[in-house]
Design an enzyme around this catalytic site. Structure first.
Site, PDB file in Angstrom:
ATOM      1  N   ASP A 125     -13.902  14.739  -2.939  1.00  0.00           N
ATOM      2  CA  ASP A 125     -14.081  16.004  -3.659  1.00  0.00           C
ATOM      3  C   ASP A 125     -15.419  15.917  -4.398  1.00  0.00           C
ATOM      4  OD1 ASP A 125     -13.535  18.463  -5.109  1.00  0.00           O
ATOM      5  OD2 ASP A 125     -11.398  18.038  -4.831  1.00  0.00           O
ATOM      6  N   ILE A 126     -15.724  16.877  -5.248  1.00  0.00           N
ATOM      7  CA  ILE A 126     -16.964  16.792  -6.010  1.00  0.00           C
ATOM      8  C   ILE A 126     -16.868  15.620  -6.999  1.00  0.00           C
ATOM      9  CG2 ILE A 126     -17.505  19.249  -5.756  1.00  0.00           C
ATOM     10  CD1 ILE A 126     -16.504  19.635  -8.656  1.00  0.00           C
ATOM     11  N   THR A 172      -9.536   4.843  11.662  1.00  0.00           N
ATOM     12  CA  THR A 172      -9.367   4.051  12.893  1.00  0.00           C
ATOM     13  C   THR A 172      -8.653   4.846  13.989  1.00  0.00           C
ATOM     14  OG1 THR A 172      -7.454   3.090  11.805  1.00  0.00           O
ATOM     15  CG2 THR A 172      -9.442   1.751  11.870  1.00  0.00           C
ATOM     16  N   ASP A 213      -3.582   4.440  -1.564  1.00  0.00           N
ATOM     17  CA  ASP A 213      -4.434   4.936  -0.469  1.00  0.00           C
ATOM     18  C   ASP A 213      -4.409   6.466  -0.485  1.00  0.00           C
ATOM     19  OD1 ASP A 213      -5.794   5.301   1.903  1.00  0.00           O
ATOM     20  OD2 ASP A 213      -4.187   4.520   3.178  1.00  0.00           O
ATOM     21  N   LYS A 273       0.846  -1.190   0.000  1.00  0.00           N
ATOM     22  CA  LYS A 273       0.000   0.000   0.000  1.00  0.00           C
ATOM     23  C   LYS A 273       0.884   1.243   0.000  1.00  0.00           C
ATOM     24  CE  LYS A 273      -2.224   1.778   3.694  1.00  0.00           C
ATOM     25  NZ  LYS A 273      -2.100   3.246   3.661  1.00  0.00           N
ATOM     26  N   ARG A 283       3.477   0.205  10.480  1.00  0.00           N
ATOM     27  CA  ARG A 283       4.626   0.300  11.396  1.00  0.00           C
ATOM     28  C   ARG A 283       5.007  -0.993  12.109  1.00  0.00           C
ATOM     29  NH1 ARG A 283       2.023   5.585  13.838  1.00  0.00           N
ATOM     30  NH2 ARG A 283       0.230   4.337  13.160  1.00  0.00           N
TER      31      ARG A 283
HETATM   32  O1  C5P Z   1       1.406   1.995  10.723  1.00  0.00           O
HETATM   33  P1  C5P Z   1      -0.028   1.515  10.718  1.00  0.00           P
HETATM   34  O2  C5P Z   1      -0.142  -0.006  10.749  1.00  0.00           O
HETATM   35  O3  C5P Z   1      -0.880   2.192  11.774  1.00  0.00           O
HETATM   36  O4  C5P Z   1      -0.566   1.968   9.290  1.00  0.00           O
HETATM   37  C1  C5P Z   1      -1.917   1.878   8.936  1.00  0.00           C
HETATM   38  C2  C5P Z   1      -2.077   2.376   7.529  1.00  0.00           C
HETATM   39  O5  C5P Z   1      -3.450   2.310   7.185  1.00  0.00           O
HETATM   40  C3  C5P Z   1      -1.634   3.821   7.333  1.00  0.00           C
HETATM   41  O6  C5P Z   1      -1.034   3.881   6.048  1.00  0.00           O
HETATM   42  C4  C5P Z   1      -2.918   4.620   7.393  1.00  0.00           C
HETATM   43  O7  C5P Z   1      -2.875   5.757   6.572  1.00  0.00           O
HETATM   44  C5  C5P Z   1      -3.925   3.606   6.836  1.00  0.00           C
HETATM   45  N1  C5P Z   1      -5.320   3.771   7.253  1.00  0.00           N
HETATM   46  C6  C5P Z   1      -5.728   3.787   8.565  1.00  0.00           C
HETATM   47  N2  C5P Z   1      -7.045   3.943   8.891  1.00  0.00           N
HETATM   48  C7  C5P Z   1      -7.962   4.037   7.944  1.00  0.00           C
HETATM   49  C8  C5P Z   1      -7.574   4.008   6.601  1.00  0.00           C
HETATM   50  C9  C5P Z   1      -6.223   3.853   6.282  1.00  0.00           C
HETATM   51  O8  C5P Z   1      -4.895   3.663   9.452  1.00  0.00           O
HETATM   52  N3  C5P Z   1      -9.250   4.117   8.279  1.00  0.00           N
END
Ligand code: C5P
Length: 238
Positions: free
Chosen positions: A68-69, A123, A63, A36, A214
């Protein structure tokens, strides 16, 4: 989702550095189902950077969380089609017409069309964060409202928290992709994610794709971290 059906883990390559993303991607490639790239990566490396990651041969999820419109989102989706990515996302909060425009734009790619996924509630947000934006009720009520709208508008699935998987499967059926971030292997720090679950729990609940950033990329040995998650998913506890 052939590859992802076997291994649901998509590793989030959250960095501005193409060299770093490439190093992580090569290290984790044998142990994940997809990759991603998000805003940090895209704003630094653009479409050429995405192409380089796509060329590695795994499904790639861009991602970019378009919001937007309808006309602008449609144009944004059409512009990403030549990159050959497998998943693109938009914010459900953009509304039904915007989501329909995104789905129609993707359909113009025919058999190579990417899946369009709706972002429900980030989240990192809990009930008090949502209340501060004017959303009353629980995060899961809001997720169900947005996910129902996403399905009715022709999207392929949604991003949701692990705790919403069972509810969304029950309400929206099995033919709707559930993409779940906020995944933390047992013992890992939750950092800024407020609603987290282990990979195995989320997989067993029926998540189609587990987004893990991470816990893999900040590990001393990203390949070992990705392998440990795969082993936890497919071989059970050691
Ligand atoms: O490092 P971590 O495991 O927290 O990364 C989660 C990834 O998922 C990040 O790239 C974040 O932008 C993405 N994400 C998220 N919550 C969402 C949608 C995408 O954490 N609802």
């Amino acid at each position: 989702m052939t590859h992802a059906a076997q291994n649901p883990v998509f590793c989030a390559l959250d960095t501005t550095s193409l060299a770093q993303a490439w190093t992580w991607a090569l290290a984790v490639k044998p142990f994940v189902g997809g990759l991603k790239v998000g805003l940090e990566f895209f704003n630094s490396n653009g479409p050429d950077g995405v192409r380089k990651i796509v060329d590695l041969g795994l499904p790639v999820f861009t991602d970019l969380k378009l919001h937007d419109i309808p006309n602008t989102v449609s144009g944004g989706i059409r512009a990403v089609l030549p990159l050959g990515v497998s998943i693109v996302n938009v914010h459900c909060a953009g509304g039904a017409a915007m989501m329909r425009a995104a789905a129609e734009a993707a359909a113009s790619a025919g058999a190579r069309r990417p899946k369009i996924i709706g972002v429900t509630v980030l989240t990192s947000l809990d009930q008090s964060d949502l209340q501060a934006t004017g959303v009353t009720g629980s995060p899961s009520d809001h997720v169900l409202r947005l996910a129902t709208l996403a399905k009715a508008s022709g999207l392929d699935g949604v991003v949701c928290a692990a705790h919403e998987i069972a509810m969304l499967r029950r309400e929206l059926g099995s033919d709707f992709l559930l993409v779940v971030p906020g995944i933390r292997p047992a013992g890992a720090a939750s950092t800024d994610q407020k609603r987290v679950m282990t990979p195995k729990e989320a997989h067993e609940l029926g998540a189609d794709i587990l987004v893990v950033g991470r816990p893999i990329t900040a590990a001393a040995d990203p390949a070992a971290a990705a392998r440990a998650i795969r082993d936890e998913l497919f071989k059970g506890p050691a």
